[in-house]
Motif scaffolding. Structure first.
Motif, PDB file in Angstrom:
ATOM      1  N   PHE A 200       0.849  -1.185   0.000  1.00 52.21           N
ATOM      2  CA  PHE A 200       0.000   0.000   0.000  1.00 52.21           C
ATOM      3  C   PHE A 200       0.886   1.237   0.000  1.00 52.21           C
ATOM      4  CE2 PHE A 200      -3.179   3.005   1.432  1.00 52.21           C
ATOM      5  CZ  PHE A 200      -4.292   2.574   0.713  1.00 52.21           C
ATOM      6  N   PHE A 201       0.811   2.007  -1.094  1.00 55.16           N
ATOM      7  CA  PHE A 201       1.727   3.134  -1.313  1.00 55.16           C
ATOM      8  C   PHE A 201       1.130   4.431  -0.776  1.00 55.16           C
ATOM      9  CE2 PHE A 201       2.373  -0.110  -4.558  1.00 55.16           C
ATOM     10  CZ  PHE A 201       3.731  -0.350  -4.425  1.00 55.16           C
ATOM     11  N   VAL A 202       1.884   5.104   0.055  1.00 55.94           N
ATOM     12  CA  VAL A 202       1.377   6.329   0.690  1.00 55.94           C
ATOM     13  C   VAL A 202       2.405   7.453   0.587  1.00 55.94           C
ATOM     14  CG1 VAL A 202       0.055   4.945   2.357  1.00 55.94           C
ATOM     15  CG2 VAL A 202       2.300   5.822   3.014  1.00 55.94           C
ATOM     16  N   LYS A 203       1.923   8.650   0.856  1.00 59.87           N
ATOM     17  CA  LYS A 203       2.817   9.803   0.852  1.00 59.87           C
ATOM     18  C   LYS A 203       3.729   9.726   2.089  1.00 59.87           C
ATOM     19  CE  LYS A 203       2.515  14.728   0.458  1.00 59.87           C
ATOM     20  NZ  LYS A 203       1.767  15.920   0.693  1.00 59.87           N
ATOM     21  N   PRO A 204       5.045   9.958   1.909  1.00 61.99           N
ATOM     22  CA  PRO A 204       5.918   9.946   3.098  1.00 61.99           C
ATOM     23  C   PRO A 204       5.347  10.890   4.153  1.00 61.99           C
ATOM     24  CG  PRO A 204       7.208  10.183   1.088  1.00 61.99           C
ATOM     25  CD  PRO A 204       5.764  10.273   0.671  1.00 61.99           C
ATOM     26  N   GLY A 205       5.306  10.428   5.374  1.00 57.70           N
ATOM     27  CA  GLY A 205       4.708  11.255   6.436  1.00 57.70           C
ATOM     28  C   GLY A 205       3.326  10.726   6.813  1.00 57.70           C
ATOM     29  N   ASP A 206       2.646  10.088   5.821  1.00 58.83           N
ATOM     30  CA  ASP A 206       1.327   9.522   6.130  1.00 58.83           C
ATOM     31  C   ASP A 206       1.447   8.057   6.540  1.00 58.83           C
ATOM     32  OD1 ASP A 206       0.327  11.919   5.343  1.00 58.83           O
ATOM     33  OD2 ASP A 206      -0.557  11.226   3.447  1.00 58.83           O
ATOM     34  N   ASP A 207       2.669   7.535   6.572  1.00 57.83           N
ATOM     35  CA  ASP A 207       2.872   6.096   6.779  1.00 57.83           C
ATOM     36  C   ASP A 207       2.412   5.611   8.156  1.00 57.83           C
ATOM     37  OD1 ASP A 207       5.148   7.898   6.895  1.00 57.83           O
ATOM     38  OD2 ASP A 207       6.269   6.232   7.760  1.00 57.83           O
ATOM     39  N   GLU A 208       2.661   6.417   9.168  1.00 57.51           N
ATOM     40  CA  GLU A 208       2.302   6.034  10.535  1.00 57.51           C
ATOM     41  C   GLU A 208       0.787   5.757  10.637  1.00 57.51           C
ATOM     42  OE1 GLU A 208       4.760   6.344  13.051  1.00 57.51           O
ATOM     43  OE2 GLU A 208       3.366   5.676  14.637  1.00 57.51           O
ATOM     44  N   GLU A 209       0.043   6.739  10.096  1.00 61.34           N
ATOM     45  CA  GLU A 209      -1.413   6.638  10.155  1.00 61.34           C
ATOM     46  C   GLU A 209      -1.921   5.398   9.399  1.00 61.34           C
ATOM     47  OE1 GLU A 209      -4.817   9.307   8.136  1.00 61.34           O
ATOM     48  OE2 GLU A 209      -3.012  10.382   8.753  1.00 61.34           O
ATOM     49  N   TRP A 210      -1.343   5.169   8.210  1.00 63.86           N
ATOM     50  CA  TRP A 210      -1.787   4.020   7.410  1.00 63.86           C
ATOM     51  C   TRP A 210      -1.362   2.699   8.027  1.00 63.86           C
ATOM     52  CZ3 TRP A 210      -5.517   3.722   4.089  1.00 63.86           C
ATOM     53  CH2 TRP A 210      -5.898   4.857   3.365  1.00 63.86           C
ATOM     54  N   LEU A 211      -0.247   2.658   8.714  1.00 68.09           N
ATOM     55  CA  LEU A 211       0.168   1.419   9.385  1.00 68.09           C
ATOM     56  C   LEU A 211      -0.884   1.032  10.426  1.00 68.09           C
ATOM     57  CD1 LEU A 211       2.317  -0.798  10.035  1.00 68.09           C
ATOM     58  CD2 LEU A 211       3.226   0.765  11.729  1.00 68.09           C
ATOM     59  N   HIS A 212      -1.339   2.033  11.196  1.00 69.64           N
ATOM     60  CA  HIS A 212      -2.323   1.727  12.237  1.00 69.64           C
ATOM     61  C   HIS A 212      -3.663   1.350  11.632  1.00 69.64           C
ATOM     62  CE1 HIS A 212       0.486   2.344  15.362  1.00 69.64           C
ATOM     63  NE2 HIS A 212       0.902   3.451  14.744  1.00 69.64           N
ATOM     64  N   TYR A 213      -3.975   2.015  10.521  1.00 73.48           N
ATOM     65  CA  TYR A 213      -5.207   1.651   9.815  1.00 73.48           C
ATOM     66  C   TYR A 213      -5.148   0.188   9.386  1.00 73.48           C
ATOM     67  CZ  TYR A 213      -8.491   1.154   5.976  1.00 73.48           C
ATOM     68  OH  TYR A 213      -9.484   0.692   5.161  1.00 73.48           O
ATOM     69  N   TRP A 214      -4.053  -0.222   8.730  1.00 73.67           N
ATOM     70  CA  TRP A 214      -3.972  -1.580   8.179  1.00 73.67           C
ATOM     71  C   TRP A 214      -3.839  -2.649   9.254  1.00 73.67           C
ATOM     72  CZ3 TRP A 214      -6.030  -3.302   4.128  1.00 73.67           C
ATOM     73  CH2 TRP A 214      -6.164  -2.507   2.999  1.00 73.67           C
ATOM     74  N   LYS A 215      -3.166  -2.333  10.341  1.00 75.58           N
ATOM     75  CA  LYS A 215      -3.041  -3.375  11.372  1.00 75.58           C
ATOM     76  C   LYS A 215      -4.419  -3.680  11.969  1.00 75.58           C
ATOM     77  CE  LYS A 215      -1.987  -1.375  15.844  1.00 75.58           C
ATOM     78  NZ  LYS A 215      -2.424  -0.015  15.922  1.00 75.58           N
TER      79      LYS A 215
END
Ligand code: ATP
Length: 434
Positions: A200-215
């Motif tokens: 899942f490709f995200v904008k650098p800086g948005d990775d933290e939020e997306w990690l928590h979303y996906w977990k």
């Protein structure tokens, strides 16, 4: 939790009823390779379909892919697999058994015979083979040890062909191969297995939020399809467990009879993979973000699951013993067979009527017909393979066009008009996945 004794019963049920067989059994078997029988193949397909439905069909931001198993050898240089995809191996000098040093709890003697162990050496887990008719090093290729790299190398192809916009993902289900040092625990760790992976490709800086979303998203998927809460947990990796490129990682773990073990890893991989492939391929793998008017290499969140491991978890979790019966309490969407149709008696036109119902349902879901043995035994046989519904034609069917619908879990039986069977089953299957 399922006990080791129950696990033995599950393994034997798998063979007896046609879920899982040892590979090449008539030749004595091939270690760590398994074949899915008529019921197992349905079960595993249902698991993969449930995954694909939830990550591809029910969303508008993930694209599917099916990349080839054999890839350009440079891929594995770029990904770090040639250099670093190894486990520390130790041999017993006496009984010659092999172990992964990191599984040995710091012991220096062989757990099987007490013999002396060799020094650890790094053992590369990739299977090598040769492409083309000449066996020289120029034509060495590898069986992919993960499906992920097929996704990274197609990043630009998907962006261009599908006009994908960050944040978006690419999903793939496919075989992977690892020459594991210590395969085992039935299908839990094998040398050939199937993965279900998303990058899942995200904008650098948005990775933290997306990690928590996906977990959370991925954790919930397992319980949505029936795995008991008490047997599931999310475990955050300690810093010393993280791969060198990973920023943060969570495992979804299941309480197997052999302890808590990983079903899926959800990792924040930064821009490591795309940057490596850009360097090694000398192709531009940057992305132009029109909204932000910026060019960058996206960061990646990777939920990486095993199809065989989750199938095993669904099997183990579904297993239940009651005094009178063994039941696989599969979620109806996961169950290999959705309904079995029986004539109560093998006479008076009942088999023909039951066959008609079977034919009516067959285009809609996997069903089966059974007329062998008394009705109680037929119910037990279906309970043991996890069929959620049984439909029985009897004498009264010819008076009022109705049948008996029996529920696997409650064993409750209700009368139902034949004309309402399809809608009722469809309704019950849909409701079960809310
Ligand atoms: P492990 O620590 O158990 O060896 P891993 O952390 O190396 O696994 P990953 O590389 O994260 O595994 O692979 C992602 C998923 O692929 C795992 O969560 C698992 O479900 C599946 N998988 C990996 N190796 C195997 C294997 N040998 N047999 C079956 N499934 C596997």
């Amino acid at each position: 939790m399922t006990t080791p004794e129950q696990m033995e019963k599950i393994v034997s049920l798998c063979k007896r009823r046609g879920f899982i067989f040892q590979s090449s059994e008539i030749y004595g078997g091939l270690n760590s390779c398994w074949d899915y029988g008529p019921l197992g193949v349905e079960l595993k397909r249902n698991v993969k379909d449930a995954w694909w439905r939830s990550v591809v069909y029910e969303r508008d931001d993930i694209y599917g892919l099916d990349a080839s198993i054999l890839m350009h050898p440079k891929v594995w240089e770029a990904s770090g697999h040639i250099e670093g995809f190894s486990d520390p191996l130790v041999d017993c000098k006496k009984c010659k058994h092999r172990f992964r040093q990191d599984h040995l709890d710091n012991t220096e003697i062989c757990p099987d015979c007490g013999g002396e162990l060799t020094e650890a050496r790094q053992f590369n887990l990739m299977f090598k083979t040769f492409m083309g008719p000449v066996e020289d090093s120029a034509s060495t290729v590898y069986m992919r040890p993960e499906t992920a790299q097929g996704i990274f190398v197609n990043f630009q192809n998907v962006v261009k062909s599908s006009r994908a916009k960050v944040p978006f993902g690419i999903a793939q289900i496919g075989k992977a191969f690892r020459n594991e040092i210590t395969p085992g625990n039935f299908t839990f760790r094998t040398r050939e297995f199937e993965q279900m992976e998303i990058e899942f490709f995200v904008k650098p800086g948005d990775d933290e939020e997306w990690l928590h979303y996906w977990k959370n998203e991925r954790f919930n998927w397992y319980s949505q399809y029936g795995i008991k809460q008490e047997n599931l947990k999310l475990r955050k990796h300690d810093d010393d467990e993280l791969a060198h490129y990973a920023k943060e990682c969570y495992d979804v773990e299941y309480l197997f009879p052999f302890g808590w073990s990983e079903l899926e890893g959800i990792a924040s991989r930064t821009d490591f993979d795309l940057t490596q492939h850009q360097t090694f391929s000398k192709k531009n793998l940057t992305y132009f973000d029109e909204a932000a008017k910026e060019r960058y290499i996206p960061y990646v969140i990777e939920p990486s699951a095993g199809a065989d491991r989750s199938t095993l978890a669904f099997l183990v979790d579904a297993y239940d013993e009651e005094p009178e019966r063994v039941v696989l309490r599969f979620h109806p969407k996961i169950a290999p067979i959705k309904a079995a149709i029986f004539p109560l008696m093998r006479k008076d036109g009942q088999p023909e009527k039951a066959r008609e119902i079977e034919e009516m349902l067959r285009p809609h879901f996997k069903v089966m017909y059974d007329e062998a043995g008394n009705i109680g035994r037929r119910y037990r046989r279906q309970d043991e393979i996890g069929t959620p519904f049984c439909i029985t034609v009897d004498h009264d069917t010819f008076q009022d066009d109705s049948v008996t619908l029996r529920d696997r879990d409650s064993m409750e039986q209700v009368r139902l008009p034949i004309s309402g069977i399809l809608d009722t089953l469809q309704g019950r299957l849909e409701k079960s996945s809310d």
